[in-house]
Design an enzyme around this catalytic site. Sequence first.
Site, PDB file in Angstrom:
ATOM      1  N   PHE A  97       0.864  -1.139   0.120  1.00 19.05           N
ATOM      2  CA  PHE A  97      -0.093  -0.046  -0.003  1.00 19.05           C
ATOM      3  C   PHE A  97       0.834   1.344   0.009  1.00 19.05           C
ATOM      4  CE2 PHE A  97      -2.875   3.194   1.894  1.00 19.05           C
ATOM      5  CZ  PHE A  97      -3.925   3.190   1.104  1.00 19.05           C
ATOM      6  N   ASP A 112       3.650  -4.993   8.710  1.00 20.27           N
ATOM      7  CA  ASP A 112       2.309  -4.508   8.314  1.00 20.27           C
ATOM      8  C   ASP A 112       1.467  -5.427   8.563  1.00 20.27           C
ATOM      9  OD1 ASP A 112       0.119  -3.142   7.491  1.00 20.27           O
ATOM     10  OD2 ASP A 112       0.972  -1.655   6.090  1.00 20.27           O
ATOM     11  N   TYR A 125      -9.459  -0.745  11.993  1.00 20.77           N
ATOM     12  CA  TYR A 125     -10.705  -0.383  11.236  1.00 20.77           C
ATOM     13  C   TYR A 125     -11.100  -1.493  10.192  1.00 20.77           C
ATOM     14  CZ  TYR A 125      -7.551   2.320   8.301  1.00 20.77           C
ATOM     15  OH  TYR A 125      -6.392   2.595   7.540  1.00 20.77           O
ATOM     16  N   LYS A 126     -10.517  -2.195   9.805  1.00 17.53           N
ATOM     17  CA  LYS A 126     -10.518  -3.293   8.683  1.00 17.53           C
ATOM     18  C   LYS A 126     -11.360  -4.473   9.303  1.00 17.53           C
ATOM     19  CE  LYS A 126      -6.541  -1.683   6.134  1.00 17.53           C
ATOM     20  NZ  LYS A 126      -7.500  -0.898   4.856  1.00 17.53           N
ATOM     21  N   ARG A 163     -11.574  -5.696  -6.113  1.00 16.27           N
ATOM     22  CA  ARG A 163     -10.834  -6.220  -4.936  1.00 16.27           C
ATOM     23  C   ARG A 163     -12.122  -6.822  -3.931  1.00 16.27           C
ATOM     24  NH1 ARG A 163      -7.002  -3.640  -0.317  1.00 16.27           N
ATOM     25  NH2 ARG A 163      -9.119  -2.469  -0.149  1.00 16.27           N
TER      26      ARG A 163
END
Length: 421
Positions: free
Chosen positions: A133, A205, A230-231, A380
Amino acid sequence: MSQFVNIKKITLEDCKSMDLADPLSSFKSKFHLPEGIVYLDGNSMGAAPKQAFPDIKNVVEEEWANGLIRSWVGADWMSSPVRSGNLLADMLGAKHGEIIVTDTICINLFKLICFALKFNERRKVIVYEACSFPADGYIAQGVSNLLDGYSCRSIPEGEEDYDAYLQDDVAVMVLNQVNYKSAYMRDMKAFTQKARERGVLIIWDLAHSAGAMPVDLNADGVDLAVGCTYKYLNGGPGSPGFVYVNKALHGKSVQPITGWFGHANQFAFEEKYTPSKTLSQFQTGTFSALSYQGLETSLNLWREVDFNLVREKSLKLTDLFIDLMMPVAKKYGLTLITPEDHSVRGSHVSYYREDNGYAIVQALIARGVIGDFRAPGVLRFGFTPLYLSYEDVWQSVEHFKAVLENKEYLQEEHKAFQAVT
């Protein structure tokens, strides 16, 4: 490999039967999911636990409204970063005191890169993945630009020989356990050991692995890690990030953002900064008690969860989606970029299409199937085992077929790029 392919054509009734046998099926009722929505974007922002609504309301209407400033002690807001960190430690195979919840994943990565450079001060190179990312690379570049004599080195997309980047001038590498586009999952234990032998610190990560699969930081010998909540962890939009530092490194270096919450004696109001001897030194300024409450509610729900069952269902859900999508992908030019091999697959599935990828995703969203798009051509879809059913997967593929067969993605309203993709 998939357990469904080449057995028989999977039907809706098969999926319903699988749901009846699912040991995690009861968790779906604990989340708020809008009627008519199949949510395949929990890898970007998780659904809301129903219990978060009264808990956050209590923070607003009682602790804030009536407790006022007293709630920092009376409601124990002050302990939220440590308390949530310890809940995460239990989930991620760490000791209490090795994880603290604070700031954002980007800010925490900045802190840890600087921490690692100070620890490995004779080495002057930061390595990151070009396929990561982009924020990871941006932060690495920012640190190297800030410090004289330091530089960045990126591992090109498609490179397989990561060992070649464990060079004598490398202080720290920033790597993803699960790649945000392809869902390729790296062997964290094996590569951490290789890096340690070469004197390189790894910052892992965990944005696309924490909450999606078993993670065992201590058993894997991990030194440093960051993640967001938050995922898959369902902490709410913009809920705080977390820092993991193995206890073997406590007190061996310092982080650069010397905010007052990281001071050893915060309310002494001393002129000189003295870092806390605990992981609290990674805190900076005053935080939002509202954000922490939503996260803590979710983390308490996670205490009921067996992560081996989460992983088992994740693989079944992604297998089912890949198998049902196989004829659709072949007919309409979608290339699967997610590994079929279970040992290196995370919990999302991605396809590449040269054209109209964004519009296809928007057309799916219009039908109530929410995924996302990552430039230049990645469609995705995230599979969150706690609140996604096998029937949801079957229905999502039926909608996918219709979008492509009817060319719904060619409608003008689906082509205009929005601010968030």
